[in-house]
Motif scaffolding. Structure first.
Motif, PDB file in Angstrom:
ATOM      1  N   GLU A  40       0.978  -1.113   0.005  1.00 53.54           N
ATOM      2  CA  GLU A  40      -0.028  -0.208  -0.473  1.00 53.54           C
ATOM      3  C   GLU A  40       0.852   0.941  -0.152  1.00 53.54           C
ATOM      4  OE1 GLU A  40      -3.422   1.681   2.843  1.00 53.54           O
ATOM      5  OE2 GLU A  40      -2.435  -0.046   3.587  1.00 53.54           O
ATOM      6  N   GLY A  41       0.068   1.907  -1.076  1.00 55.99           N
ATOM      7  CA  GLY A  41       1.464   3.434  -0.642  1.00 55.99           C
ATOM      8  C   GLY A  41       0.250   4.273  -1.416  1.00 55.99           C
ATOM      9  N   TYR A  42       1.609   5.335  -1.965  1.00 59.99           N
ATOM     10  CA  TYR A  42       1.026   6.682  -2.597  1.00 59.99           C
ATOM     11  C   TYR A  42       1.981   7.683  -3.486  1.00 59.99           C
ATOM     12  CZ  TYR A  42      -2.115   6.095   1.740  1.00 59.99           C
ATOM     13  OH  TYR A  42      -3.201   6.410   2.135  1.00 59.99           O
ATOM     14  N   LEU A  43       1.139   8.054  -4.340  1.00 62.80           N
ATOM     15  CA  LEU A  43       1.760   8.564  -5.098  1.00 62.80           C
ATOM     16  C   LEU A  43       1.117  10.057  -5.179  1.00 62.80           C
ATOM     17  CD1 LEU A  43       1.965   6.742  -9.864  1.00 62.80           C
ATOM     18  CD2 LEU A  43       3.806   7.952  -7.521  1.00 62.80           C
ATOM     19  N   TYR A  44       1.829  11.082  -4.946  1.00 61.61           N
ATOM     20  CA  TYR A  44       1.313  12.729  -5.369  1.00 61.61           C
ATOM     21  C   TYR A  44       1.907  13.352  -6.630  1.00 61.61           C
ATOM     22  CZ  TYR A  44       2.077  11.217  -0.391  1.00 61.61           C
ATOM     23  OH  TYR A  44       1.641  10.333   0.937  1.00 61.61           O
ATOM     24  N   PHE A  45       0.504  14.171  -6.629  1.00 62.43           N
ATOM     25  CA  PHE A  45       0.778  14.971  -8.003  1.00 62.43           C
ATOM     26  C   PHE A  45       1.228  16.607  -7.583  1.00 62.43           C
ATOM     27  CE2 PHE A  45      -1.019  10.565  -9.469  1.00 62.43           C
ATOM     28  CZ  PHE A  45       0.372  10.800 -11.007  1.00 62.43           C
ATOM     29  N   ARG A  46       1.477  17.177  -7.917  1.00 61.16           N
ATOM     30  CA  ARG A  46       1.125  18.714  -8.394  1.00 61.16           C
ATOM     31  C   ARG A  46       0.774  19.035  -9.801  1.00 61.16           C
ATOM     32  NH1 ARG A  46       4.530  21.274  -3.824  1.00 61.16           N
ATOM     33  NH2 ARG A  46       2.854  20.809  -2.620  1.00 61.16           N
ATOM     34  N   ASP A  47      -0.481  19.946  -9.744  1.00 61.60           N
ATOM     35  CA  ASP A  47      -0.626  20.322 -11.619  1.00 61.60           C
ATOM     36  C   ASP A  47      -0.075  19.489 -12.976  1.00 61.60           C
ATOM     37  OD1 ASP A  47      -1.796  23.169 -10.404  1.00 61.60           O
ATOM     38  OD2 ASP A  47       1.338  23.578 -10.304  1.00 61.60           O
ATOM     39  N   GLY A  48      -0.615  17.577 -11.860  1.00 56.25           N
ATOM     40  CA  GLY A  48      -0.127  16.604 -13.209  1.00 56.25           C
ATOM     41  C   GLY A  48       1.069  16.227 -12.953  1.00 56.25           C
ATOM     42  N   ARG A  49       1.906  16.913 -12.376  1.00 58.76           N
ATOM     43  CA  ARG A  49       3.265  16.546 -11.969  1.00 58.76           C
ATOM     44  C   ARG A  49       4.115  15.970 -10.861  1.00 58.76           C
ATOM     45  NH1 ARG A  49       7.409  18.122  -9.984  1.00 58.76           N
ATOM     46  NH2 ARG A  49       9.621  17.455 -10.654  1.00 58.76           N
ATOM     47  N   ILE A  50       4.250  15.010 -11.390  1.00 57.88           N
ATOM     48  CA  ILE A  50       4.365  13.659  -9.509  1.00 57.88           C
ATOM     49  C   ILE A  50       5.670  13.993  -9.407  1.00 57.88           C
ATOM     50  CG2 ILE A  50       5.685  11.330  -9.003  1.00 57.88           C
ATOM     51  CD1 ILE A  50       4.576  10.110 -11.771  1.00 57.88           C
TER      52      ILE A  50
END
Length: 110
Positions: A40-50
């Protein structure tokens, strides 16, 4: 943005590209199986960018790339603020490296 589904129907590269095109900020929660063990984990995005990823005790970029070898599981995107960036690589580089890892993983499996 209501985005959720199953990894066998909507792959990690597809997910990254959709979030990138929509320029969303938030996180994708991924729950899957790897070698019969839950991950289990997370991918973080800001304005579409990882901008980050968490999975076990892995470094952020390693965690992001590891998501590419997961094929059975589910994901859900949440619109929300994200932590400060820990990944500076482009989405394109992550996708290319992740697909390469996915191919190598498939070749190594019996």
């Amino acid at each position: 943005m209501a985005l959720e589904g199953y990894l066998h129907e909507f792959s990690v590269p597809d997910l990254i590209q959709l979030v990138d095109l929509s320029k969303k900020t938030g996180m994708t929660h991924i729950q899957a199986q790897q070698g019969g063990e839950p991950v289990e984990g997370y991918l973080y995005f800001r304005d579409g960018r990882i901008t980050g990823a968490t999975l076990d005790e892995m470094e952020p970029l390693e965690a992001a790339l590891t998501f590419f070898i997961l094929h059975e599981g589910q994901f859900r995107f949440y619109d929300q603020a994200v932590p400060a960036p820990t990944i500076t690589a482009s989405n394109e580089m992550i996708i290319m490296e992740g697909i390469g890892r996915q191919d190598r993983w498939a070749e190594a499996r019996p």
